[in-house]
Design an enzyme around this catalytic site. Sequence first.
Site, PDB file in Angstrom:
ATOM      1  N   CYS A 175      66.646  35.642  -1.272  1.00 48.32           N
ATOM      2  CA  CYS A 175      67.639  35.335  -0.227  1.00 48.32           C
ATOM      3  C   CYS A 175      68.912  34.728  -0.799  1.00 48.32           C
ATOM      4  CB  CYS A 175      67.044  34.403   0.813  1.00 48.32           C
ATOM      5  SG  CYS A 175      65.524  35.036   1.508  1.00 48.32           S
ATOM      6  N   HIS A 225      72.154  30.318   4.889  1.00 44.91           N
ATOM      7  CA  HIS A 225      71.228  31.458   4.965  1.00 44.91           C
ATOM      8  C   HIS A 225      70.499  31.408   6.307  1.00 44.91           C
ATOM      9  CE1 HIS A 225      68.100  34.261   4.244  1.00 44.91           C
ATOM     10  NE2 HIS A 225      67.168  33.369   4.008  1.00 44.91           N
ATOM     11  N   ASN A 283      65.872  37.226   9.571  1.00 43.91           N
ATOM     12  CA  ASN A 283      66.141  36.876   8.177  1.00 43.91           C
ATOM     13  C   ASN A 283      66.333  38.176   7.381  1.00 43.91           C
ATOM     14  OD1 ASN A 283      66.022  36.128   5.502  1.00 43.91           O
ATOM     15  ND2 ASN A 283      64.258  34.771   5.727  1.00 43.91           N
TER      16      ASN A 283
HETATM   17  O1  UT7 Z   1      64.360  33.278   3.534  1.00 41.75           O
HETATM   18  C1  UT7 Z   1      63.846  32.121   2.955  1.00 41.75           C
HETATM   19  C2  UT7 Z   1      62.436  32.073   3.053  1.00 41.75           C
HETATM   20  N1  UT7 Z   1      61.783  32.064   4.323  1.00 41.75           N
HETATM   21  C3  UT7 Z   1      61.844  31.012   5.144  1.00 41.75           C
HETATM   22  O2  UT7 Z   1      62.695  30.171   5.032  1.00 41.75           O
HETATM   23  C4  UT7 Z   1      60.762  30.886   6.168  1.00 41.75           C
HETATM   24  C5  UT7 Z   1      60.202  29.491   6.124  1.00 41.75           C
HETATM   25  N2  UT7 Z   1      59.114  29.226   7.072  1.00 41.75           N
HETATM   26  C6  UT7 Z   1      59.248  29.301   8.401  1.00 41.75           C
HETATM   27  O3  UT7 Z   1      60.271  29.704   8.920  1.00 41.75           O
HETATM   28  C7  UT7 Z   1      58.089  28.814   9.247  1.00 41.75           C
HETATM   29  O4  UT7 Z   1      57.135  28.190   8.419  1.00 41.75           O
HETATM   30  C8  UT7 Z   1      57.399  29.931  10.089  1.00 41.75           C
HETATM   31  C9  UT7 Z   1      58.311  30.381  11.203  1.00 41.75           C
HETATM   32  C10 UT7 Z   1      57.028  31.102   9.205  1.00 41.75           C
HETATM   33  C11 UT7 Z   1      56.131  29.400  10.727  1.00 41.75           C
HETATM   34  O5  UT7 Z   1      56.440  28.284  11.548  1.00 41.75           O
HETATM   35  P1  UT7 Z   1      55.562  26.943  11.427  1.00 41.75           P
HETATM   36  O6  UT7 Z   1      56.097  25.999  12.412  1.00 41.75           O
HETATM   37  O7  UT7 Z   1      55.619  26.541   9.961  1.00 41.75           O
HETATM   38  O8  UT7 Z   1      54.147  27.435  11.880  1.00 41.75           O
HETATM   39  P2  UT7 Z   1      52.762  27.380  11.088  1.00 41.75           P
HETATM   40  O9  UT7 Z   1      52.756  28.351   9.962  1.00 41.75           O
HETATM   41  O10 UT7 Z   1      52.448  25.945  10.789  1.00 41.75           O
HETATM   42  O11 UT7 Z   1      51.758  27.872  12.181  1.00 41.75           O
HETATM   43  C12 UT7 Z   1      51.518  27.124  13.376  1.00 41.75           C
HETATM   44  C13 UT7 Z   1      50.553  27.895  14.239  1.00 41.75           C
HETATM   45  C14 UT7 Z   1      49.330  28.402  13.490  1.00 41.75           C
HETATM   46  O12 UT7 Z   1      48.215  28.346  14.392  1.00 41.75           O
HETATM   47  P3  UT7 Z   1      47.135  27.174  14.234  1.00 41.75           P
HETATM   48  O13 UT7 Z   1      46.598  27.301  12.839  1.00 41.75           O
HETATM   49  O14 UT7 Z   1      47.910  25.898  14.460  1.00 41.75           O
HETATM   50  O15 UT7 Z   1      46.164  27.506  15.319  1.00 41.75           O
HETATM   51  C15 UT7 Z   1      49.661  29.852  13.215  1.00 41.75           C
HETATM   52  O16 UT7 Z   1      48.513  30.645  13.076  1.00 41.75           O
HETATM   53  O17 UT7 Z   1      51.216  29.069  14.750  1.00 41.75           O
HETATM   54  C16 UT7 Z   1      50.416  30.232  14.451  1.00 41.75           C
HETATM   55  N3  UT7 Z   1      51.313  31.352  14.239  1.00 41.75           N
HETATM   56  C17 UT7 Z   1      51.750  32.127  15.235  1.00 41.75           C
HETATM   57  N4  UT7 Z   1      51.510  32.120  16.544  1.00 41.75           N
HETATM   58  C18 UT7 Z   1      52.138  33.043  17.296  1.00 41.75           C
HETATM   59  C19 UT7 Z   1      51.865  31.769  13.078  1.00 41.75           C
HETATM   60  N5  UT7 Z   1      52.647  32.833  13.304  1.00 41.75           N
HETATM   61  C20 UT7 Z   1      52.598  33.079  14.639  1.00 41.75           C
HETATM   62  C21 UT7 Z   1      53.206  34.024  15.474  1.00 41.75           C
HETATM   63  N6  UT7 Z   1      52.948  33.977  16.802  1.00 41.75           N
HETATM   64  N7  UT7 Z   1      54.039  34.965  15.003  1.00 41.75           N
END
Ligand code: UT7
Length: 327
Positions: A113, A254, A284
């Site tokens: 990125c 970004h 993204n």
């Molecule tokens: O380009 C540079 C690199 N990329 C980034 O900068 C991305 C960086 N990361 C992020 O943007 C975030 O970490 C995400 C958007 C990917 C995820 O958000 P989060 O607040 O970190 O969520 P999480 O991974 O902690 O997941 C929370 C919950 C989980 O369920 P449990 O384990 O709490 O029951 C996930 O399984 O949300 C669940 N989950 C979803 N639920 C609905 C993960 N993805 C989804 C989804 N829809 N698409």
Amino acid sequence: MLKARITGTGAALPDKILTNADLERMVDTSDEWITIRTGIKERRIASDGEFTSTLSVGAARSALEMSGVAADELDLIILGTVTPDFPFPATACIVQQELGAVNAAAFDISAACSGFVYGLSIAEKYIQTGAARNILVIGAEVLSRIVDWTDRNTCILFGDGAGAAIVQASQDEAGLLSTHIFSNGSYWNTLYQPGCGSRNPATKQSTIDERLFFIKMEGNDVFKHAVRAMEEAACAALTANNMTPSDISLFIPHQANRRIIDATTKRLGVPSDKVFLNLHHYGNTSSASIPITLDEANRAGRLKSGDIILLTAFGGGFSYGSALIRW
Ligand code: UT7
């Protein structure tokens, strides 16, 4: 010393739109979850005939037209991408041929990125040393081809597109004031494409069955580092130029996640009306996100002569960086 000045910007985006509602039908997710956790509402997806090179050429032609530079006046083409048309040759060479940029050396860089900011940094050095006068810097991705459309942790995030800038040697006050690039290889395996390189060469088992062809990401880890790293890169730019956040006219970070951008701007103390956002439309787009956003801000009249524009990037590697520009 010669200044490197951006004299033209351009972008190219596929027509096809994939909305959060579409994703609800593909994986176990919801528009509400995606909107609250990321700020993304829709993203663009390349059609069968669109590749990283075709989007790059579209963005480059717009940028060339704005700058008034002819393709054969280009000395260098630098293309940041993690989704090249082929592992080799460089997609930049395909772009060179399509544009008729017969006098330009062309190469790709892999900085995820941060690819566009890394490219700007290289362009700045070539111009300052007098080694080049007219440079095309592109960030372009077709991430939809390496996204695992069964993985809700990643497939909701990414989109396709390209952005470009013409960087020219100038004696003016205006231009790039500084660029800073950083890497932290301790976390290389928190965001990567495991398959098809020399470590996991293509086989049916690795590429297809184990799904190693697709992006893998530890979202939480990446999130935390993104905020800290973009703050560090922004502070490096401001310190190097004896400036404070109040000097910034427009902040173009970004576009990965609205919450990452909000946390970064809060830590920096940049007011929200000085932050340019378009991730709700495009998701993204990795290396393309900053040049697409820069072009949108430029064509919307948000970049005025003398404005101080801060770009910050963060991505896989980890790679991160900043560029401070007097427009
Ligand atoms: O380009 C540079 C690199 N990329 C980034 O900068 C991305 C960086 N990361 C992020 O943007 C975030 O970490 C995400 C958007 C990917 C995820 O958000 P989060 O607040 O970190 O969520 P999480 O991974 O902690 O997941 C929370 C919950 C989980 O369920 P449990 O384990 O709490 O029951 C996930 O399984 O949300 C669940 N989950 C979803 N639920 C609905 C993960 N993805 C989804 C989804 N829809 N698409």
